[in-house]
Design an enzyme around this catalytic site. Structure first.
Site, PDB file in Angstrom:
ATOM      1  N   GLU A  87       0.967  -1.274  -0.064  1.00 28.13           N
ATOM      2  CA  GLU A  87       0.046   0.224   0.053  1.00 28.13           C
ATOM      3  C   GLU A  87       0.752   1.602   0.102  1.00 28.13           C
ATOM      4  OE1 GLU A  87      -2.985   2.668   2.973  1.00 28.13           O
ATOM      5  OE2 GLU A  87      -2.436   0.654   3.294  1.00 28.13           O
ATOM      6  N   ASP A  88       2.074   0.708   0.778  1.00 25.01           N
ATOM      7  CA  ASP A  88       2.775   1.955   1.220  1.00 25.01           C
ATOM      8  C   ASP A  88       4.598   2.431   0.564  1.00 25.01           C
ATOM      9  OD1 ASP A  88       0.220   3.217   2.636  1.00 25.01           O
ATOM     10  OD2 ASP A  88       1.739   2.198   4.106  1.00 25.01           O
TER      11      ASP A  88
END
Length: 742
Positions: A87-88
């Protein structure tokens, strides 16, 4: 942001040491895999920082430490370390799968999908986030284990957030994450998560309650007295006499004793909702005894009751009948110096499952792979709107569960307070829709009966029965409430469509327009794209037949036309009527206008909305005296005096051409009302009183019970105002399913 890289390294090193301590009993190969994941995560999150200024990697490392503390398997802990990478960071799911294998990739993918619905996105609803969470739980409960640990660590470090945002996160955690941890059996995680959420969601109440407990030192004194006395009593019974107290826990060769004061949020919730005094809680002080096997559990229970007086009705055997989250233990409440103390007795295996849950081990689903019934109910709420979904989820997670039996012995779990109707819908949606009665433990009972654990329930069904809206007053499950509303919505629309089709057939049969031209004119004027939709709008009273009649009149006067049948199917004609598909225009011609000098009265044709009236030259209808209406294909309804020989002759030859007419005062009209109502006592009286309040004069009425079990009422009324207004007011009456005014 930290002052220098050396500080960052110290933060990271401390987080790694904590994680390594949590997995110290792992085999070397598993620890090597974890170390590989830690190094991978450190590189992936390099240069990222939390709001507090700490390196971001400290967060997933802390989450992994919490998950490891729950006794999770290595794949779950590694998934926790990497749960934010896709996600990051620049890491892809394929990268994770290639490096750490498919199991870890599944967990990271699930965590990413749940995180993709962000709580700080203004376009995202809380309901959408919860739906994602429960789908993830059904797919792999280990994903939710990671997300709960994620929430707990965020609450531990929430001090860097603005107070308003922290309070919102705290309230959400109390409503959803704490109860969900309870459902999954994470007792320790639940207690810490709820107390930390309580502190930020309601800080004043939290500080007040904590101060109150500090000012009651006798609670701790009673706890230690209970533990010491029980230790001595059990040692004497075992013949060991070698107890070793350690403040919060004592142990001997065959048992371990621990104690606790109930955690703050649980105390607040019970005292706040029930209005009870703090010390009136039966489980404020708790003592737990952990033994080797089930036989010892019942032996120790007998010794506890021999030592202290048990409180009546406070014994619970969750070993014989486990809780909804597979929790197993014996519970009893006893009196010690006038104060209640709860004693729990369980085996080591039961204790591990109760404290750390089973979802972390991927043993949450049954061996058959079927999720628990409460989760099945939540997943089934796909058609529930967001506001009701949030309420239903909160109710589902916080309520206790009852266990009810079918006549075949199958166990159905339901929320406490569930009714017979909730049970019927839990068995099958069609059984719920057709429920007409029930037997509980062999005895006939009302459908509103609340069930308790151990009831055996038999549902009586009828093919012609449909659910009543009254059921919404006592159903508690979202599934039952959703199905009742859906059934009524579907049947109301079917009824409205059928009524509208009949009205359109009647309207189109009076207009000499080609079929395509008539359809096009109506659809263009209403902005609809099909006659089905038009029929539905007409049947619901949202489009007036007078309006459609004017549309067709305008179309007929502006374009040459020829007769053509309507697209909608024509209703069957009564037996004995002529076989003609239309009405013969063989009445003598006459003037079209209404007779002069009749300002206070006019003629109406109830049930024939939008049909034109024509006065012939063969007779003179006198205001206030009897009328005969004869349907004509080209001139609508021809208005005759009641004794007109020509009208009587036409009707004798073709009774289907009879149209009831009546004189009404100017500003009023006569209409037919068709109601479908709940079959409940006093329904007819309720409708009659409502009609009187609406200024209606009832000319005739009839009622019967249909095959669907509903009450069907028909009224002929003279009323002021429009038919659509009357229809709207009638549909607002309690117990009225549908109302057609024509």
């Amino acid at each position: 942001m930290p002052a220098d890289p050396a500080t960052d390294d110290r933060y990271i090193a401390a987080a790694v040491v904590s994680l390594e301590g949590a997995v110290a009993d792992w085999d070397p190969a598993a620890r090597d895999d974890l170390r590989k994941a830690v190094d991978y995560g450190i590189r992936a999150h390099d240069g990222q920082f939390r709001r507090s200024g700490e390196p971001y990697i400290t967060h997933p490392l802390a989450v992994a430490t919490i998950v490891a503390g729950l006794g999770a398997q290595p794949a779950t802990v590694i998934g926790a370390v990497l749960h934010d990478t896709v996600e990051d960071t620049e890491v892809t799911l394929d990268d994770v799968r290639t490096t750490f294998g498919p199991q870890v990739a599944v967990l990271v993918d699930g965590a990413t999908k749940v995180a993709a619905v962000r709580g700080d996105d203004p376009d995202t609803t809380e309901a959408a986030r919860l739906r994602k969470l429960f789908v993830a739980l059904a797919a792999d409960p280990r994903v939710v284990t990671i997300k709960l640990a994620d929430r707990l660590h965020n609450l531990r470090t929430i001090g860097s957030l603005p107070s308003a945002k922290a309070a919102r996160i705290g309230r959400e955690s109390l409503a959803i994450h704490g109860p969900l941890a309870h459902r999954l059996g994470f007792a320790l995680l639940k207690a810490e998560l709820e107390d930390r959420a309580f502190a930020v969601a309601y800080p004043d109440e939290y500080l007040e309650l904590r101060a109150e407990l500090i000012n009651r030192p006798h609670l701790e004194e009673t706890l230690h007295e209970a533990m010491s006395a029980l230790e001595a009593h059990l040692d004497a019974a075992d013949g060991s006499g070698n107890s070793s107290g350690n403040g919060s826990g004592n142990s001997s060769g065959r048992h371990e004793i621990t104690g606790r004061i109930k955690h703050l949020w649980s105390i607040y919730r019970k005292t706040h909702t029930s209005g009870r005094d703090l010390e009136s809680l039966h489980d404020l002080i708790g003592v737990r005894v952990v033994v080797d096997d089930v036989e010892d559990c019942y032996r120790v229970l007998g010794l506890v009751h021999a030592l202290w007086e048990p409180v009546p009705d406070r014994f619970k055997d969750y070993i014989a009948r486990p809780k909804f989250n597979a929790y197993r233990s014996l519970h009893t409440t006893v009196l010690l110096n006038g104060r209640m103390v709860e004693v729990q007795v369980r085996t080591h295996e039961m204790h591990t499952a109760a404290e750390h849950g089973s979802a972390a081990h991927h043993a949450y689903k049954h061996e058959t792979g079927v999720e628990p019934q409460w989760l099945s109910r939540v997943l089934d709420w796909h058609d529930v709107d967001d506001s009701e979904y949030l309420s239903a989820v909160a109710g589902e997670l916080t309520s206790e569960e009852i266990w009810v039996l079918t006549p075949r012995g199958d166990v159905i779990s339901l929320p406490a307070g569930a009714s017979v109707v909730d049970f019927a819908y839990a068995v099958h949606s069609e059984i719920g829709d057709r429920t007409s009665g029930a037997r509980v433990n062999g005895a006939l009972v009302p459908l509103s009966t609340r069930l308790i654990s151990g009831n055996t329930v038999e549902i009586i069904t009828r093919r012609t029965t449909g659910p009543s809206l009254d059921w919404l007053e006592w159903t508690v499950t979202a599934r039952a409430r959703q199905r009742v509303r859906a059934w009524h919505t579907r049947h109301r629309r079917d009824s409205e469509r059928a009524t509208g089709e009949a009205a359109l057939v009647q309207l189109l049969s009076r207009r000499r327009l080609p079929r395509a031209q008539a359809e096009t004119a109506l659809l263009r004027a209403t902005g609809l794209n099909s006659l089905d939709l038009l029929a539905e709008e007409v049947g619901a009273g949202r489009i007036e037949m007078e309006t459609l009649s004017q549309v067709l009149t305008a179309a007929a006067t502006s374009t040459p036309h020829a007769p053509g049948p309507p697209t909608l199917p024509a209703p069957a004609r009564p037996a004995g009527s002529s076989g003609s598909s239309g009405f013969e225009d063989d009445l003598p011609p006459g003037p079209a206008p209404t007779p002069a000098g009749v300002p206070l009265l006019h003629v109406t044709a109830p049930g024939l909305t939008g049909v034109s009236l024509t006065w012939p030259g063969c007779c003179h209808a006198v205001p206030g005296r009897g009328l005969l209406g004869v349907l004509s294909r080209t001139r609508g309804v021809v208005v005759h005096a009641a004794d007109c020989p020509q009208a009587l002759a036409h009707l004798a030859k073709d009774p289907a051409r009879n149209a009831r007419l009546a004189w009404v005062r100017a500003g009023s009209q006569m209409s037919m009302i068709d109601l479908v109502c709940e079959n409940t006592p006093g329904m007819v009286a309720r409708v009659v009183l409502a009609l009187a309040d609406l200024g209606c004069d009832i000319e005739s009425s009839s009622s019967y019970i249909g095959e669907d079990g509903a009450g069907h009422q028909t009224y002929e009324v003279v009323h002021p105002g429009s038919r659509s207004q009357l229809s709207t007011r009638l549909r607002e009456l309690p117990g009225v399913r549908s109302a057609l005014v024509r």
